[in-house]
Design an enzyme around this catalytic site. Structure first.
Site, PDB file in Angstrom:
ATOM      1  CG  ASP A 183      41.451  49.899  37.519  1.00 27.95           C
ATOM      2  OD1 ASP A 183      41.371  50.885  38.278  1.00 27.95           O
ATOM      3  OD2 ASP A 183      41.378  48.713  37.925  1.00 27.95           O
ATOM      4  CE  LYS A 223      40.896  55.644  42.468  1.00 30.22           C
ATOM      5  NZ  LYS A 223      40.726  54.294  41.893  1.00 30.22           N
ATOM      6  CD  GLU A 271      37.504  52.144  40.904  1.00 33.29           C
ATOM      7  OE1 GLU A 271      37.281  51.519  41.961  1.00 33.29           O
ATOM      8  OE2 GLU A 271      38.344  53.054  40.811  1.00 33.29           O
ATOM      9  CG  ASP A 306      36.009  46.463  44.073  1.00 34.54           C
ATOM     10  OD1 ASP A 306      36.988  45.870  44.577  1.00 34.54           O
ATOM     11  OD2 ASP A 306      36.137  47.443  43.312  1.00 34.54           O
TER      12      ASP A 306
HETATM   13 MG    MG Z   1      40.318  48.135  42.958  1.00 40.51          MG
END
Ligand code: MG
Ligand code: ADP
Length: 619
Positions: A25, A86, A182, A208
């Site tokens: 991740d 990111k 994800e 999420d």
């Molecule tokens: Mg996250």
């Protein structure tokens, strides 16, 4: 739509040999790695027994620090301490509109590099450095080299961002089995793909809520196969926003007008602490400056309602996208640190009318799922389910009049290939520009250009005769390639879309929103553009005909026709659709008469060419 079989990479030919596969991740704030050992997925610790690696790298003349070791340099050496890399992945300089302390170098339209004490570092290199740390951690703790990895990316990542992630992994020496969304990974972590207890299809929602973003996805499990039905979200809605709402409330309670930067930072830190403590306590103390405020769960719920309502309405929209009712959802999975808040769990439970799944640590659930998928892809697992992701925005190409012809619509499960036929617009046209765009709007200028190429060497034919097949193919990682082929001659050309810069999350959001907002306007614009194209076609054909046969017309006829023609030519670019249609009708009256004259003449010619004998024989 029909599902496509995925060609699985890295499938082992010797099924009994255990190969090492990891799931990573690669997060904005922290990253972590997991693997499957003895059939059980588990996160891997570093030598200090830590699981989460803060996504921070410090480059100095003395060396490089990562994660927690790099953290202190955020304040003492901010320019050389890269956090949240990111957010820079697959973005051009012009895309980067948010605030940051870095010196970026490079062209406006390319991914920029950070100027550091160790020279220039690109986002790809910095991400690769983080990935290397995790790879080493895995190899140290598993005492074996890693054979393959699955890396997760947000559902919103576009082609450029996915490509940048893949490049980073390759640079880190990882064999990338797949990039995985994800939320999809989270569903796998809960083993939802293994649930074959019910014969019929099952649908799942993945909610999420992280630090800065919100993502929601709907997955369908059908005959052991997972498909992502729809995704949606908000790129600026997360735990940080909940903290901001608490600060706003505290300011009001304390009757404070303004806060300076230092005070605001202090308020934010206290708010976050109080919020996190509320997950374990009914009431907490919020300590700001010299004041103490009591914050209960009930009040907190009230304060953050506005943010939670936003997430709920996005959930409902995604449900509509997937054409599902609330009753169709079997399970809801919670992901992201913010879902630890009782108020969030409560809100989700109320709207979906069921207890959400939250037993796996929401920080670890994505890496866990990625490791399970990696294990399957490398060939260790039993034949598991296939995971299908979706395209976040529609993909299409430019056609006459600046219109977009959509070949793959958004939320289509990938991998996918779509083919469509196009033709030439002009007589003798020997080349065709293929312009690939991404977005939800009908006009090219409102979408995002992904790339263009020219198909050359089309043999001369009359307009509309050539048959050009254009194929769009999106692979399992979401990377697009476009090919064009003229069928009679076989000439072809193609590009892989690996743009040097990507679409910012905000832009993705904007393109999606505009798609909804302007649907009606777009319909009208499309109609207008189509009418214009139709009119220019009419004019083009008429000009050709006049060149050949103008002599057939009397002077009055010629003038009337020319007048109607000029009128249409004049108003073509500015007129509204109604006047355009009137002008086309007017022209048609005259041009139809002309066409009839031409037809008669052709028949005359044909008859003249016929020998008398032919007639007498057949009679
Ligand atoms: Mg996250
Ligand atoms: P991201 O995926 O965006 O990097 P995370 O999933 O790690 O973010 O979530 C970080 C957020 O979770 C932060 O806003 C943090 O305050 C919040 N958070 C962490 N622990 C708790 C908790 N116990 N209760 C409520 N919120 C929490």
């Amino acid at each position: 739509m029909a599902l496509l079989q995925i060609a699985e990479p890295g499938q082992s030919s010797t099924p009994h040999e255990h190969r090492i596969a990891i799931g990573i991740d690669l997060g904005t704030t922290h990253s972590l790695v997991a693997t499957v050992l003895s059939g059980k997925a588990r996160v891997l610790h570093d030598e200090q027994d830590r699981v989460l690696l803060p996504s921070i790298v410090h480059y100095s003349s003395r060396g490089t620090e990562y994660g927690d070791a790099a953290k202190p340099f955020i304040t003492t050496d901010p320019k050389n301490t890269i956090v949240s890399v990111k957010r820079f992945m697959g973005r051009s300089r012009t895309d980067i509109k948010f605030q940051h302390p870095y010196t970026l170098v490079g062209d406006d339209h390319q991914m920029p590099a950070f100027e550091t004490a160790q020279g220039r570092k690109t986002p790809v290199e910095i991400s690769a450095d983080l990935l290397k740390q995790l790879k080493e951690r895995a190899e140290n703790s598993l005492k074996n080299p890693v054979n393959g990895a699955v890396i997760t990316v947000p559902a919103y990542f576009d082609e450029a961002q996915r490509q940048a992630t893949r490049d980073a992994a390759q640079l880190a020496g990882l064999n990338v089995l797949r990039l995985l969304n994800e939320p999809t990974a989270a569903a796998v972590a809960y083993g939802l793909d293994q649930d074959t207890s019910l014969a019929s299809d099952r649908n799942y929602v993945i909610y999420d809520l992280g630090g800065g973003t919100f993502d929601v996805s709907i997955l369908r499990l059908s005959q052991g196969v997972f498909e992502v039905l729809a995704t949606g979200g908000h790129t600026a809605l997360g735990g940080d926003d909940l903290d901001r709402l608490i600060v706003k409330w505290a300011k009001k309670q304390l009757k404070l007008k303004t806060l300076d930067d230092a005070e605001y930072a202090h308020f934010m830190i206290s708010a976050r602490k109080a919020k996190e403590a509320l997950s374990d306590h009914e009431t907490v103390e919020l300590k700001v400056l010299n004041h103490h405020l009591s914050l209960s769960r009930a009040v907190f719920e009230e304060i953050i309602k506005v943010a939670l309502d936003k997430t709920i309405s996005i959930c409902k929209r995604v449900l509509r996208d997937a054409k599902l009712q609330l009753d169709d959802i079997q399970n809801v999975v919670l992901v992201g640190g913010s879902t630890r808040s009782y108020a969030v769990q409560q809100a989700v439970q109320e709207v979906f009318n069921q207890l959400p799944l939250c037993t796996i640590n929401p920080d670890e659930v994505v890496a866990i799922g990625a490791s399970i998928t990696a294990n399957q892809l490398i060939g260790n697992g039993q034949d598991g389910s296939l995971l299908l992701d979706v395209t976040p925005l529609s993909l299409g190409l430019e056609t006459m009049g600046g219109l977009v012809e959509r070949l793959i619509s958004r939320n289509t499960a990938i991998p996918v290939a779509r083919r469509q036929e196009f033709t030439t617009y002009q007589d003798g046209q020997s080349a065709m520009l293929i312009h690939v765009v991404q977005g939800e709007r009908d006009l090219v200028e409102h979408c995002r250009s992904l790339g263009r190429f020219v198909l050359k060497g089309i043999p001369p034919m009359t307009a509309g005769q050539a048959r050009i097949e254009v194929t769009f193919q999106v692979d399992a990682d979401g990377l697009l390639s476009v090919a064009a082929r003229e069928t009679t001659s076989g000439v072809h050309a193609q590009i892989d879309i690996k743009p040097s810069y990507g679409l910012s999350d905000d832009d993705t959001q904007r393109l999606l929103l505009e798609g909804y907002q302007f649907a009606e306007e777009d319909k009208n614009l499309r109609h207008l553009q189509e009418t214009r194209v139709e009119a220019s076609r009419e004019l083009e054909a008429l000009n050709q005909a006049l060149k050949a046969d103008a002599a057939l017309l009397s002077t009055t006829q010629f003038e009337a026709l020319n007048q109607a023609k000029s009128r249409l030519e004049q108003i073509l670019e500015q007129a509204d659709i109604a006047s355009l249609e009137v002008a086309i009708e007017q022209l048609k009256i005259h041009s139809d008469a002309f066409a009839a004259l031409r037809m008669n003449q052709h028949i005359d010619h044909a008859l003249k060419g016929t020998k008398l004998d032919d007639w007498s024989n057949s009679n």
